[in-house]
Write a protein that holds these residues in place. Structure first.
Motif, PDB file in Angstrom:
ATOM      1  N   LEU A 292       8.412  15.201  -0.454  1.00 20.53           N
ATOM      2  CA  LEU A 292       7.478  13.728  -0.258  1.00 20.53           C
ATOM      3  C   LEU A 292       7.282  13.058  -1.829  1.00 20.53           C
ATOM      4  O   LEU A 292       7.910  13.351  -3.081  1.00 20.53           O
ATOM      5  CB  LEU A 292       6.291  14.392   0.047  1.00 20.53           C
ATOM      6  N   LYS A 293       7.540  11.690  -1.577  1.00 15.03           N
ATOM      7  CA  LYS A 293       7.908  11.062  -2.730  1.00 15.03           C
ATOM      8  C   LYS A 293       6.393   9.456  -1.810  1.00 15.03           C
ATOM      9  O   LYS A 293       6.382   9.127  -0.640  1.00 15.03           O
ATOM     10  CB  LYS A 293       9.145   9.972  -2.576  1.00 15.03           C
ATOM     11  N   LYS A 294       5.456   9.426  -3.291  1.00 14.57           N
ATOM     12  CA  LYS A 294       4.365   8.631  -2.988  1.00 14.57           C
ATOM     13  C   LYS A 294       4.754   7.304  -3.605  1.00 14.57           C
ATOM     14  O   LYS A 294       5.006   7.052  -4.208  1.00 14.57           O
ATOM     15  CB  LYS A 294       3.505   8.926  -3.561  1.00 14.57           C
ATOM     16  N   LEU A 295       5.710   6.291  -2.455  1.00 14.52           N
ATOM     17  CA  LEU A 295       6.112   4.818  -3.105  1.00 14.52           C
ATOM     18  C   LEU A 295       5.344   4.108  -2.420  1.00 14.52           C
ATOM     19  O   LEU A 295       4.301   3.526  -1.530  1.00 14.52           O
ATOM     20  CB  LEU A 295       7.163   4.336  -1.746  1.00 14.52           C
ATOM     21  N   VAL A 296       5.279   2.647  -2.677  1.00 12.30           N
ATOM     22  CA  VAL A 296       5.007   2.007  -2.089  1.00 12.30           C
ATOM     23  C   VAL A 296       5.361   0.754  -1.200  1.00 12.30           C
ATOM     24  O   VAL A 296       6.324   0.175  -1.410  1.00 12.30           O
ATOM     25  CB  VAL A 296       4.177   0.542  -3.416  1.00 12.30           C
TER      26      VAL A 296
ATOM     27  N   ARG B  55       0.679  -1.430  -0.045  1.00 14.55           N
ATOM     28  CA  ARG B  55      -0.316   0.056   0.277  1.00 14.55           C
ATOM     29  C   ARG B  55       0.610   1.111  -0.287  1.00 14.55           C
ATOM     30  O   ARG B  55       1.836   1.641   0.283  1.00 14.55           O
ATOM     31  CB  ARG B  55      -0.923   0.019   1.233  1.00 14.55           C
ATOM     32  N   LEU B  56       0.599   2.024  -0.246  1.00 18.33           N
ATOM     33  CA  LEU B  56       0.458   3.700  -0.124  1.00 18.33           C
ATOM     34  C   LEU B  56       1.496   4.078   0.637  1.00 18.33           C
ATOM     35  O   LEU B  56       1.270   4.308   2.534  1.00 18.33           O
ATOM     36  CB  LEU B  56      -0.538   4.393  -0.729  1.00 18.33           C
ATOM     37  N   VAL B  57       2.841   4.517   0.951  1.00 17.37           N
ATOM     38  CA  VAL B  57       3.416   5.068   1.859  1.00 17.37           C
ATOM     39  C   VAL B  57       3.765   6.345   1.633  1.00 17.37           C
ATOM     40  O   VAL B  57       4.731   6.484   0.577  1.00 17.37           O
ATOM     41  CB  VAL B  57       4.367   3.898   1.803  1.00 17.37           C
ATOM     42  N   LEU B  58       3.913   7.383   2.584  1.00 21.71           N
ATOM     43  CA  LEU B  58       4.020   8.985   1.549  1.00 21.71           C
ATOM     44  C   LEU B  58       5.789   8.848   3.179  1.00 21.71           C
ATOM     45  O   LEU B  58       5.528   8.534   4.088  1.00 21.71           O
ATOM     46  CB  LEU B  58       3.287   9.699   2.708  1.00 21.71           C
ATOM     47  N   VAL B  59       6.820   8.905   2.305  1.00 21.18           N
ATOM     48  CA  VAL B  59       7.992   9.204   2.361  1.00 21.18           C
ATOM     49  C   VAL B  59       8.525  10.824   1.817  1.00 21.18           C
ATOM     50  O   VAL B  59       8.946  11.573   0.937  1.00 21.18           O
ATOM     51  CB  VAL B  59       9.004   8.168   1.456  1.00 21.18           C
ATOM     52  N   THR B  60       8.748  11.833   3.053  1.00 18.07           N
ATOM     53  CA  THR B  60       9.963  13.120   3.031  1.00 18.07           C
ATOM     54  C   THR B  60      11.149  12.667   3.628  1.00 18.07           C
ATOM     55  O   THR B  60      11.472  12.171   4.765  1.00 18.07           O
ATOM     56  CB  THR B  60       8.907  13.614   4.407  1.00 18.07           C
TER      57      THR B  60
ATOM     58  N   LEU C 224      10.489  -1.053   0.312  1.00 17.08           N
ATOM     59  CA  LEU C 224       9.635  -0.428  -0.460  1.00 17.08           C
ATOM     60  C   LEU C 224       9.823   0.031  -2.126  1.00 17.08           C
ATOM     61  O   LEU C 224      11.742  -0.463  -2.227  1.00 17.08           O
ATOM     62  CB  LEU C 224       9.612   1.695  -0.007  1.00 17.08           C
ATOM     63  N   ASN C 225       9.302   0.256  -2.722  1.00 20.67           N
ATOM     64  CA  ASN C 225       9.347   0.308  -3.894  1.00 20.67           C
ATOM     65  C   ASN C 225       9.169   1.483  -4.545  1.00 20.67           C
ATOM     66  O   ASN C 225       8.313   2.272  -4.168  1.00 20.67           O
ATOM     67  CB  ASN C 225       8.007  -0.304  -4.980  1.00 20.67           C
TER      68      ASN C 225
END
Length: 100
Positions: free
Chosen positions: A30-34, A19-24, A45-46
């Motif tokens: 800010l990156k939206k990773l899986v 699922r979505l993981v917000l990475v700062t 994380l992908n």
């Protein structure tokens, strides 16, 4: 080295997340990773671009149990490995993931 042997070395068993993981990042980017999987110690994380090893990032994600719990964690980027055109980034939580 067999995959089973690698899993036996893990300190904590991993659970599927997908699922979505917000990475700062430190830079504020800010990156939206899986999130592929997680344990109480860290997460995989992908990403299309690797995160910098040794960098500390802020993670925000949601667990379905218990009841869509929002989790905010600081993590250290430990390792990146490339699989095709995707990077698998391993991060280690700073502090322990509380699942209660």
């Amino acid at each position: 080295m067999s995959m089973q042997h690698i899993n036996e070395r893990r300190e904590h068993s991993r659970l599927a997340l997908n699922r979505l993981v917000l990475v700062t990042e430190d830079s504020g980017n800010l990156k939206k990773l899986v999130g592929v999987n997680y344990s109480v110690g860290g997460m995989a994380l992908n990403s299309r671009q690797p995160l910098s090893s040794g960098e500390f990032v802020e993670l925000q994600f949601w667990l379905t149990e218990p009841k869509n719990k929002e989790v905010n964690m600081t993590a250290e980027v430990i390792h990146n490995s490339k699989q095709g055109d995707i990077y698998i980034t391993s991060v280690k939580f700073v502090g322990e993931l509380q699942l209660n």
